[in-house]
Design a protein around this motif. Sequence first.
Motif: not given
Length: 117
Positions: A11, A40, A43-44
Motif C-alpha cells: 500500500k 490490496c 485498495g489498488w
Amino acid sequence: MPAQLSHRETKALFIALADEELPAEKADAVRSHLDGCGECQRGWQSYSSTVLRLRKVDKQKAPPALASMVMTRVKRQRRFGLKKLHMMHAQYRLPVEILIPLLIAAAVGAFLIMSAP
C-alpha cells in the motif's frame, strides 16, 4: 522471483506505482502481491481509479492575489511564529509516563531534604 511484500509495504508503494516511478523489480513485486491479495487489489483499484479521475480534471490557475496572500502569511508566520512557539506546549497535557517519575523524584528529594541533619 520477486521478493514478497507485506500489505503495508504494498500500500505504501501505490503512489509510486501509479506514477510509474518504481523500478521494474519492485513494480513486479507489487503486482505479484496484488495478484494474490484481494484486500490490496481492492485498495489498488480504488486508488488507481481515483488517480485516473483526478488526472482527467482540468487544471485551474490560482488567482494572482492568492500567491501574494499566501506569501504574506508565510512571512508573518516566520516573523512572529517564534513568539508563539514557546507557548505551544501549553495546549497539550503532560503524559503520565513523564509525570510519575517527576513526582517520585520530587518526593525523594523532599524526603532527603527533610531527613538531612
